[in-house]
Design a protein around this motif. Sequence first.
Motif, short mmCIF file in Angstrom:
data_model
loop_
_atom_site.label_atom_id
_atom_site.label_comp_id
_atom_site.label_asym_id
_atom_site.label_seq_id
_atom_site.Cartn_x
_atom_site.Cartn_y
_atom_site.Cartn_z
N ILE A 31 2.98 6.08 -5.95
CA ILE A 31 2.85 6.20 -7.40
C ILE A 31 2.08 7.49 -7.70
O ILE A 31 0.98 7.69 -7.19
CB ILE A 31 2.12 4.98 -8.00
N PRO A 32 2.62 8.40 -8.51
CA PRO A 32 1.95 9.68 -8.76
C PRO A 32 0.50 9.54 -9.22
O PRO A 32 -0.36 10.32 -8.83
CB PRO A 32 2.82 10.33 -9.84
N ARG A 33 0.23 8.54 -10.03
CA ARG A 33 -1.10 8.39 -10.61
C ARG A 33 -2.11 7.79 -9.61
O ARG A 33 -3.30 7.67 -9.93
CB ARG A 33 -1.00 7.52 -11.86
N SER A 34 -1.67 7.40 -8.41
CA SER A 34 -2.57 6.72 -7.46
C SER A 34 -3.74 7.61 -7.05
O SER A 34 -4.78 7.12 -6.62
CB SER A 34 -1.80 6.26 -6.22
N LYS A 35 -3.58 8.92 -7.20
CA LYS A 35 -4.68 9.82 -6.83
C LYS A 35 -5.88 9.65 -7.74
O LYS A 35 -6.99 10.11 -7.43
CB LYS A 35 -4.20 11.27 -6.86
N ASN A 36 -5.70 8.98 -8.89
CA ASN A 36 -6.80 8.76 -9.83
C ASN A 36 -7.64 7.54 -9.49
O ASN A 36 -8.64 7.27 -10.16
CB ASN A 36 -6.25 8.59 -11.26
N ILE A 37 -7.26 6.77 -8.48
CA ILE A 37 -7.94 5.51 -8.18
C ILE A 37 -9.35 5.79 -7.69
O ILE A 37 -9.57 6.55 -6.74
CB ILE A 37 -7.17 4.70 -7.12
N LEU A 50 2.97 -4.37 -14.37
CA LEU A 50 1.56 -4.00 -14.32
C LEU A 50 0.78 -4.92 -13.38
O LEU A 50 -0.13 -4.46 -12.68
CB LEU A 50 0.96 -4.02 -15.73
N TRP A 51 1.11 -6.21 -13.35
CA TRP A 51 0.47 -7.10 -12.38
C TRP A 51 0.76 -6.64 -10.94
O TRP A 51 -0.13 -6.63 -10.09
CB TRP A 51 0.97 -8.53 -12.58
N LYS A 52 1.99 -6.29 -10.68
CA LYS A 52 2.35 -5.80 -9.34
C LYS A 52 1.51 -4.58 -8.97
O LYS A 52 1.04 -4.44 -7.83
CB LYS A 52 3.83 -5.46 -9.28
N ILE A 53 1.32 -3.70 -9.95
CA ILE A 53 0.55 -2.49 -9.71
C ILE A 53 -0.93 -2.82 -9.52
O ILE A 53 -1.57 -2.35 -8.56
CB ILE A 53 0.73 -1.49 -10.87
N VAL A 54 -1.50 -3.63 -10.40
CA VAL A 54 -2.94 -3.93 -10.36
C VAL A 54 -3.32 -4.63 -9.05
O VAL A 54 -4.27 -4.22 -8.36
CB VAL A 54 -3.35 -4.78 -11.58
N TYR A 55 -2.59 -5.69 -8.70
CA TYR A 55 -2.94 -6.41 -7.47
C TYR A 55 -2.67 -5.53 -6.24
O TYR A 55 -3.39 -5.61 -5.23
CB TYR A 55 -2.16 -7.72 -7.38
N GLN A 104 0.82 -1.20 0.00
CA GLN A 104 0.00 0.00 0.00
C GLN A 104 0.86 1.26 0.00
O GLN A 104 0.52 2.25 -0.66
CB GLN A 104 -0.94 -0.02 1.20
N ASP A 105 1.97 1.25 0.72
CA ASP A 105 2.85 2.41 0.73
C ASP A 105 3.46 2.64 -0.65
O ASP A 105 3.60 3.79 -1.10
CB ASP A 105 3.98 2.21 1.75
N GLU A 106 3.81 1.56 -1.33
CA GLU A 106 4.38 1.69 -2.67
C GLU A 106 3.33 2.21 -3.65
O GLU A 106 3.64 3.04 -4.53
CB GLU A 106 4.94 0.36 -3.14
N ILE A 107 2.10 1.74 -3.53
CA ILE A 107 1.02 2.24 -4.39
C ILE A 107 0.77 3.72 -4.09
O ILE A 107 0.60 4.54 -5.00
CB ILE A 107 -0.27 1.43 -4.19
N TYR A 137 4.22 6.29 -13.42
CA TYR A 137 5.30 6.87 -12.62
C TYR A 137 5.62 8.32 -13.02
O TYR A 137 6.55 8.91 -12.49
CB TYR A 137 6.55 6.00 -12.72
N SER A 138 4.87 8.85 -13.96
CA SER A 138 5.09 10.22 -14.39
C SER A 138 4.23 11.19 -13.58
O SER A 138 3.09 10.88 -13.21
CB SER A 138 4.73 10.37 -15.87
N GLU A 139 4.78 12.36 -13.33
CA GLU A 139 4.03 13.43 -12.67
C GLU A 139 3.16 14.19 -13.67
O GLU A 139 2.32 15.00 -13.27
CB GLU A 139 5.01 14.41 -11.99
N LYS A 140 3.35 13.92 -14.95
CA LYS A 140 2.59 14.62 -15.99
C LYS A 140 1.17 14.05 -16.08
O LYS A 140 0.90 12.95 -15.58
CB LYS A 140 3.29 14.47 -17.34
#
Length: 760
Positions: A232-238, A269-274, A226-229, A346-349
């Motif tokens: 991730i910059p894009r995690s705010k979109n979840i 991507l599997w690491k990210i999705v799960y 959870q800390d690693e997720i 992983y992009s801030e853009k």
Amino acid sequence: MHQEKFSKSTRTNKQVALHTDVVVVGGGLAGVCAAIASARSGAKVVLVQDRPVLGGNASSEVRLWALGATSHMGNNNRWSREGGLIDEIMLENLRANKEGNPLIFDAILLDKVVAETNITMLLNTAAYSVTKESANRIESVNAFCSQNSTYYSIFAPIFTDCSGDGIVAFNAGAAFRIGSEDKYEFNELLAPEKANSDLLGHSLFFYSKDAGTPVEYKAPAFAYSQDEIDAIPRSKNIGAKDSGCKFWWLEFGGILDTVHDTEEIKWELWKIVYGIWDYIKNSGKYEDVENLTLEWVGTVPGKRESRRFEGEYMITQHDIVEQKRFDDAISYGGWAIDLHPAEGVYSEKPACSQYHSKGVYQIPYRCFLSRDIENLYLGGRIISATHMAFGSTRVMITCAHGGQAIGEAAAMCAKLNVKPKALLAPKLMSELQNRLNGLGHGLAGIPLTKSDVLLKAEIQASSTLALAEFSQQDDWLSLAQSAAQLLPFTAGLAPTFTVQLSAQEATTLTCQLRVSIKPENYTPDLICKTIELDLHAGEQTVSLDFSEVELITQYGFVIFLANDKVQVRTSAQRVTGTMSVFNKVHKAVSNNGKQIAPPNSGVEEFEFWTPERRPMGQNIAMQITPALQSFAVSNLTNGHLRPWLGSNAWVADLSDKAPTLTLSWPEKQTLAGLRLYFDTDSDHALETVLMVHPEKRIPFCVSRYSIKLEDGTVLMTEGDNYQTLNTIYFKQTISTDKLIIELSHPAENVPASVFDIEVF
């Protein structure tokens, strides 16, 4: 019983040699349409697909919605949905699968392919090499099926590479590019100062559902914490309630080798999705997630970009933005130039930046021809395009539309025994374009050439709509956002419009008549006249007199600028070639109501005026004086198969209880059949998955009709049509001087309409 003794030498797998007219490698939507098109035109086809199902990124293995020029109905490309084979497939999917089940879409694609007896389909079969007759000519493709342990050598005079990564073109030695050109090579101002290897990455989707009872979740050990997720910059979109391709922004791999590093990208991507699912379920940051369960995770990532091959022409940013016209146009696009940061999540853009043109653009035949290999077509996302242009041409329905075009071209080459470049000859190119349009391809601005038999006919209609009003209903539309009625005008003075308004208090409402600077577009960037209305509190009827405005034949907008104190009456009537549009925000396609172009980007700034999806999107109730004469029977022979400059449709009057078209000849004609082109609302986006559509059939489409002779003999009756193109073959050829087509109105508030008729 079969028994073999020990062999000191190695054994070889079964080997099969196949000889055919056309080989199509890749069973995504481009390859499916290429194979079917070639087969229907008489060519023998071998379709080689390395997956167990068809559809590529649209299949149940990936589950991305398929889209093209309609762009979620979030741009100004009105009536732009791709025609022909992909239209047939999408309408079939709407009828059987309006809820967007990806498994059903798989079956629809398989059905379409196996119905063609000219296609030999090899699933689970990966092409891995080619043999060449000479430096510039392919002799065969070699492939292996892991399910039946069989090697295939497939020989043909024509090859079509729709494989996504361009495995055939690559092995054949064709020139290709990976990454972005610098801005100076093609003077593309969106491109970077220096060429680079940055690419669009892969995405991996997942589905969740409410199990109706609490469900625990423990993430696998390989998943990110959870800390690693959270880092991730894009995690705010979840979004906990999002699912499937709503997570299109779960993207990674653009900084790697998207061909050879695909397995590594998938694991990331599997690491990210799960990890994201663990974050949603167990972080405590989301409410009402106790009953949610993880229903499905993709095992195959959706790939956006890898190799682009060099063709006889390379389409560029300028061609898209400026809507360049090509003599050899065989397809078109309309998705934005859609650029993603190579670092993905992983992009801030921003997850994407989309830059739209003011309308659709043409794609020339030369983009589909390998510059180097004389018997190779390029299909799908590998066509000849710069990285900037690729941002638009890569999307699936655009690829599918081009797939049909090269499939038809390949069949022509096989029949004529010529090389693909031979079709650049003007006469053969015109024939190809006409064959495509005859199949409903919809090349705007390139009309279908009518047969001599049809041109000899006098066509009479039992009635023709003179659009004098959209009758009002009890519903009101708030003008909290600007609204407009989009209408087809003929050359001459503009009409006067009478509408009913309701104001909360005394206020001023600004109304305008606008058109597009480019007549074929639907971007209202030219104000013809502005009227300021002083309204009193309550309901009132007002007139908008634009009668001194001189118009040419094109679409125009009767606009009501935003005023949240005012409502306008709406209508339940729907008429082919008309719609209401709104200056609204559509975040799914980077539409904020207006495109703000980056400085010195070569991109135009303009407003977006887009429709609401049904069941919304009612027309604005109004009286029109004089009535619009835009739906004449002469439209049936002008060769345009959808709205473009005008409605291009014959529309019956709603008061006509038995709409009828009669074709009469001065002498008897021998006829084998005819084609009818109906209105299936080419403005409506038909996303294949996730989106739930409001209807199984398009409400403008004539579902019931019959064809008769003058003596009453019924040649055929159709009671359940939902397709654009209806090709009718008579049981036997007939000799007649009169054909009668009897139609029914699709609904009590929708008049019958036909875009085109062809006889053969």
